[in-house]
Design an enzyme around this catalytic site. Structure first.
Site, PDB file in Angstrom:
ATOM      1  N   THR A  61     108.403  74.091  19.348  1.00  0.00           N
ATOM      2  CA  THR A  61     107.765  72.969  20.046  1.00  0.00           C
ATOM      3  C   THR A  61     107.976  71.619  19.373  1.00  0.00           C
ATOM      4  OG1 THR A  61     105.669  73.369  18.882  1.00  0.00           O
ATOM      5  CG2 THR A  61     105.969  74.444  21.033  1.00  0.00           C
ATOM      6  N   ASP A  85     112.559  80.095   8.175  1.00  0.00           N
ATOM      7  CA  ASP A  85     111.394  79.381   7.653  1.00  0.00           C
ATOM      8  C   ASP A  85     110.743  80.170   6.519  1.00  0.00           C
ATOM      9  OD1 ASP A  85     110.748  81.312   9.557  1.00  0.00           O
ATOM     10  OD2 ASP A  85     109.212  80.115  10.548  1.00  0.00           O
ATOM     11  N   ARG A  86     110.663  81.491   6.660  1.00  0.00           N
ATOM     12  CA  ARG A  86     110.141  82.332   5.573  1.00  0.00           C
ATOM     13  C   ARG A  86     111.024  82.229   4.339  1.00  0.00           C
ATOM     14  NH1 ARG A  86     109.402  88.408   7.293  1.00  0.00           N
ATOM     15  NH2 ARG A  86     108.653  88.587   5.131  1.00  0.00           N
TER      16      ARG A  86
END
Length: 205
Positions: free
Chosen positions: A9, A74-75
């Site tokens: 988003t 992202d991790r």
């Protein structure tokens, strides 16, 4: 140096002086002319960015032999930010990852706060409570709100605490979880620190 973490988003930008977000549907990435180092979990945006020479995909510079194939970028970046400890990323899902001496030891994925709230609500309207993050986990609950909180938060707390390592909290619900993990470090920029470390390893800065 401009960094960008792109989700489903938003574009989340960070430089040395500020952090800001843009709507993923409305923002035009070609409006930025300077170099942008990014990670992206949005496949349609990633395809669009591949056509822009000044947008540099940091996922291409990660040594994936240190992680597993389907692990989210992202991790990975959050893990790259620390030398040793437990990273708890409290977003729509909660990810818990263990890092020892710079090596990824493994991790697990837990339902996020909103998802678990919906789960209890779907079981029964009588279980529609917000979680009590200040619950005393040394005492068995004697009311419904604390009972569901204990079932959800207690298991996570005991698992994370069992490693006996420093805890790093990030993600949208990090502030809430800091009430549970009292000696943790809350760092909303943890992922960007990991991105910087990848850039250093790849001689990009």
């Amino acid at each position: 140096m401009l960094l960008c973490d792109i989700g489903n988003t938003t574009y989340h930008f960070f430089d040395e002086n500020s952090s800001y977000k843009e709507d993923a549907k409305l923002f035009n990435p070609s409006s930025i002319k300077r170099e942008v180092f990014y990670i992206c979990v949005n496949s349609s945006v990633k395809e669009r960015l591949s056509l822009l020479d000044n947008w540099i995909d940091l996922s291409l510079h990660v040594d994936m032999s240190r992680y597993y194939k389907t692990m989210g970028i992202d991790r990975i970046m959050a893990c790259e930010a620390i030398e040793s400890g437990v990273v708890v990323d409290a977003g729509s899902a909660i990810t818990v990852d263990i890092i020892k001496n710079g090596n990824f030891e493994g991790g697990f994925i837990y339902a996020g706060v909103k998802a678990m709230n919906e789960c209890y609500k779907n079981i029964s309207a009588q279980l529609e409570y917000s979680f009590n993050f200040e619950l005393d986990l040394d005492k068995m609950p004697k009311n419904s709100r604390d009972a569901i909180s204990y079932g959800y938060l207690g298991l996570l707390y005991k698992e994370v605490a069992s490693y006996g390592m420093k805890i790093y909290l990030t993600g949208g619900d990090a502030g809430q979880f800091s009430k549970l993990f009292l000696n943790s470090d809350v760092d909303e920029l943890l992922l960007f620190k990991g991105m910087k470390n990848i850039m250093k390893k790849a001689n990009l800065c």
